[in-house]
Design a protein around this motif. Structure first.
Motif, mmCIF file in Angstrom:
data_model
loop_
_atom_site.group_PDB
_atom_site.id
_atom_site.type_symbol
_atom_site.label_atom_id
_atom_site.label_comp_id
_atom_site.label_asym_id
_atom_site.label_seq_id
_atom_site.Cartn_x
_atom_site.Cartn_y
_atom_site.Cartn_z
ATOM 1 N N VAL A 156 1.337 11.580 10.371
ATOM 2 C CA VAL A 156 1.480 10.555 9.344
ATOM 3 C C VAL A 156 0.098 10.244 8.791
ATOM 4 O O VAL A 156 -0.849 9.995 9.542
ATOM 5 C CB VAL A 156 2.117 9.279 9.916
ATOM 6 N N GLN A 157 -0.004 10.240 7.479
ATOM 7 C CA GLN A 157 -1.273 9.904 6.830
ATOM 8 C C GLN A 157 -1.061 8.810 5.803
ATOM 9 O O GLN A 157 -0.038 8.788 5.117
ATOM 10 C CB GLN A 157 -1.875 11.142 6.166
ATOM 11 N N LEU A 158 -2.011 7.907 5.724
ATOM 12 C CA LEU A 158 -1.963 6.827 4.763
ATOM 13 C C LEU A 158 -3.232 6.881 3.916
ATOM 14 O O LEU A 158 -4.329 7.041 4.449
ATOM 15 C CB LEU A 158 -1.894 5.466 5.460
ATOM 16 N N GLN A 159 -3.061 6.734 2.631
ATOM 17 C CA GLN A 159 -4.206 6.746 1.734
ATOM 18 C C GLN A 159 -4.161 5.513 0.845
ATOM 19 O O GLN A 159 -3.296 5.399 -0.026
ATOM 20 C CB GLN A 159 -4.228 8.009 0.884
ATOM 21 N N ALA A 160 -5.118 4.618 1.065
ATOM 22 C CA ALA A 160 -5.211 3.389 0.275
ATOM 23 C C ALA A 160 -6.133 3.599 -0.919
ATOM 24 O O ALA A 160 -7.112 4.344 -0.835
ATOM 25 C CB ALA A 160 -5.727 2.257 1.145
ATOM 26 N N SER A 161 -5.806 2.932 -1.994
ATOM 27 C CA SER A 161 -6.630 3.015 -3.202
ATOM 28 C C SER A 161 -6.462 1.745 -4.023
ATOM 29 O O SER A 161 -5.573 0.930 -3.737
ATOM 30 C CB SER A 161 -6.237 4.241 -4.029
ATOM 31 N N GLY A 162 -7.318 1.586 -5.029
ATOM 32 C CA GLY A 162 -7.173 0.468 -5.947
ATOM 33 C C GLY A 162 -8.182 -0.637 -5.779
ATOM 34 O O GLY A 162 -8.181 -1.597 -6.552
ATOM 35 N N GLY A 163 -9.048 -0.535 -4.787
ATOM 36 C CA GLY A 163 -10.056 -1.571 -4.614
ATOM 37 C C GLY A 163 -11.098 -1.523 -5.716
ATOM 38 O O GLY A 163 -11.124 -0.601 -6.536
ATOM 39 N N GLY A 164 -11.960 -2.526 -5.719
ATOM 40 C CA GLY A 164 -13.006 -2.571 -6.726
ATOM 41 C C GLY A 164 -13.692 -3.910 -6.740
ATOM 42 O O GLY A 164 -13.523 -4.726 -5.832
ATOM 43 N N LEU A 165 -14.474 -4.103 -7.794
ATOM 44 C CA LEU A 165 -15.216 -5.350 -7.991
ATOM 45 C C LEU A 165 -14.518 -6.168 -9.065
ATOM 46 O O LEU A 165 -14.230 -5.647 -10.159
ATOM 47 C CB LEU A 165 -16.645 -5.024 -8.402
ATOM 48 N N VAL A 166 -14.265 -7.423 -8.774
ATOM 49 C CA VAL A 166 -13.579 -8.297 -9.721
ATOM 50 C C VAL A 166 -14.172 -9.693 -9.628
ATOM 51 O O VAL A 166 -14.682 -10.095 -8.564
ATOM 52 C CB VAL A 166 -12.060 -8.305 -9.441
ATOM 53 N N GLN A 167 -14.126 -10.421 -10.707
ATOM 54 C CA GLN A 167 -14.607 -11.797 -10.696
ATOM 55 C C GLN A 167 -13.561 -12.730 -10.073
ATOM 56 O O GLN A 167 -12.359 -12.430 -10.084
ATOM 57 C CB GLN A 167 -14.925 -12.264 -12.108
ATOM 58 N N ALA A 168 -14.026 -13.828 -9.560
ATOM 59 C CA ALA A 168 -13.116 -14.827 -8.999
ATOM 60 C C ALA A 168 -12.080 -15.220 -10.051
ATOM 61 O O ALA A 168 -12.416 -15.400 -11.228
ATOM 62 C CB ALA A 168 -13.897 -16.048 -8.541
ATOM 63 N N GLY A 169 -10.845 -15.316 -9.598
ATOM 64 C CA GLY A 169 -9.742 -15.613 -10.500
ATOM 65 C C GLY A 169 -9.052 -14.388 -11.059
ATOM 66 O O GLY A 169 -7.979 -14.493 -11.661
ATOM 67 N N GLY A 170 -9.657 -13.239 -10.835
ATOM 68 C CA GLY A 170 -9.098 -11.999 -11.346
ATOM 69 C C GLY A 170 -8.040 -11.414 -10.439
ATOM 70 O O GLY A 170 -7.636 -12.023 -9.436
ATOM 71 N N SER A 171 -7.584 -10.215 -10.799
ATOM 72 C CA SER A 171 -6.506 -9.548 -10.074
ATOM 73 C C SER A 171 -6.859 -8.100 -9.772
ATOM 74 O O SER A 171 -7.641 -7.476 -10.502
ATOM 75 C CB SER A 171 -5.217 -9.579 -10.915
ATOM 76 N N LEU A 172 -6.269 -7.603 -8.719
ATOM 77 C CA LEU A 172 -6.348 -6.195 -8.362
ATOM 78 C C LEU A 172 -5.009 -5.785 -7.767
ATOM 79 O O LEU A 172 -4.300 -6.616 -7.194
ATOM 80 C CB LEU A 172 -7.448 -5.917 -7.339
ATOM 81 N N ARG A 173 -4.709 -4.512 -7.876
ATOM 82 C CA ARG A 173 -3.502 -3.985 -7.257
ATOM 83 C C ARG A 173 -3.877 -2.809 -6.362
ATOM 84 O O ARG A 173 -4.423 -1.808 -6.848
ATOM 85 C CB ARG A 173 -2.506 -3.514 -8.313
ATOM 86 N N LEU A 174 -3.601 -2.957 -5.094
ATOM 87 C CA LEU A 174 -3.856 -1.889 -4.139
ATOM 88 C C LEU A 174 -2.590 -1.053 -3.950
ATOM 89 O O LEU A 174 -1.477 -1.574 -4.037
ATOM 90 C CB LEU A 174 -4.290 -2.456 -2.793
ATOM 91 N N SER A 175 -2.789 0.212 -3.665
ATOM 92 C CA SER A 175 -1.684 1.119 -3.369
ATOM 93 C C SER A 175 -1.954 1.814 -2.049
ATOM 94 O O SER A 175 -3.111 1.994 -1.646
ATOM 95 C CB SER A 175 -1.536 2.178 -4.464
ATOM 96 N N CYS A 176 -0.881 2.203 -1.390
ATOM 97 C CA CYS A 176 -1.015 2.957 -0.147
ATOM 98 C C CYS A 176 0.077 4.013 -0.127
ATOM 99 O O CYS A 176 1.269 3.686 -0.031
ATOM 100 C CB CYS A 176 -0.894 2.040 1.062
ATOM 101 N N LEU A 177 -0.344 5.255 -0.243
ATOM 102 C CA LEU A 177 0.586 6.385 -0.234
ATOM 103 C C LEU A 177 0.754 6.871 1.203
ATOM 104 O O LEU A 177 -0.237 7.150 1.889
ATOM 105 C CB LEU A 177 0.051 7.501 -1.115
ATOM 106 N N VAL A 178 2.003 6.986 1.627
ATOM 107 C CA VAL A 178 2.319 7.430 2.974
ATOM 108 C C VAL A 178 2.865 8.853 2.926
ATOM 109 O O VAL A 178 3.766 9.153 2.137
ATOM 110 C CB VAL A 178 3.363 6.501 3.633
ATOM 111 N N SER A 179 2.330 9.708 3.744
ATOM 112 C CA SER A 179 2.838 11.074 3.840
ATOM 113 C C SER A 179 3.135 11.394 5.296
ATOM 114 O O SER A 179 2.507 10.856 6.208
ATOM 115 C CB SER A 179 1.825 12.074 3.270
ATOM 116 N N GLY A 180 4.133 12.245 5.501
ATOM 117 C CA GLY A 180 4.489 12.643 6.860
ATOM 118 C C GLY A 180 5.565 11.806 7.498
ATOM 119 O O GLY A 180 5.977 12.090 8.626
ATOM 120 N N ARG A 181 6.013 10.778 6.801
ATOM 121 C CA ARG A 181 7.067 9.932 7.335
ATOM 122 C C ARG A 181 7.742 9.218 6.171
ATOM 123 O O ARG A 181 7.059 8.763 5.244
ATOM 124 C CB ARG A 181 6.525 8.907 8.317
ATOM 125 N N THR A 182 9.045 9.068 6.277
ATOM 126 C CA THR A 182 9.746 8.354 5.225
ATOM 127 C C THR A 182 9.497 6.863 5.343
ATOM 128 O O THR A 182 9.548 6.280 6.423
ATOM 129 C CB THR A 182 11.254 8.665 5.275
#
Length: 123
Positions: free
Chosen positions: A1-27
């Motif tokens: 099973v492998q997990l790959q997270a992405s979507g991080g970054g630099l943002v100002q206070a009050g802002g938004s970000l969306r993280l993703s995590c793709l899972v492989s090897g398991r449903t």
């Protein structure tokens, strides 16, 4: 099973970000998933869990600002982070629990971890 997270970054206070995590090897539909974070000099802490059933549990510090979701067809979970604060700065990790443990807030319930993605919130 492998997990790959992405979507991080630099943002100002009050802002938004969306993280993703793709899972492989398991449903994803049979798996509890969690997001944890670790700030510099601090222990890793629970952020949110999304169970195989779709129910969620949030840490008090993020409730009302963060929203976890999952797309079983894409084997991916998401973490929408709104109204970000400097104290949200951390490396964010996604994790998978194939045993579907009852205690979803404990990192020991999770046997698989992604590599982490950095989130930095400037004031």
């Amino acid at each position: 099973v492998q997990l790959q997270a992405s979507g991080g970054g630099l943002v100002q206070a009050g802002g938004s970000l969306r993280l993703s995590c793709l899972v492989s090897g398991r449903t994803l539909r049979d798996t509890n998933m969690g997001w944890f974070r670790q700030a510099p000099g601090k222990e890793r802490e629970f952020v949110v869990a999304i169970r195989w059933s779709g129910s969620t549990m949030y840490a008090e510090s993020v409730r009302g600002r963060f929203a976890a979701s999952r797309d079983n067809a894409k084997n991916t979970i998401y973490l929408q982070m709104n109204s970000l604060k400097p104290e949200d700065t951390a490396v964010y990790y996604c994790a998978a629990d194939s045993r579907r443990s009852v205690t979803v807030t404990n990192e020991r319930s999770y046997g698989y971890w992604g590599q982490g993605t950095q989130v930095t919130v400037s004031s």
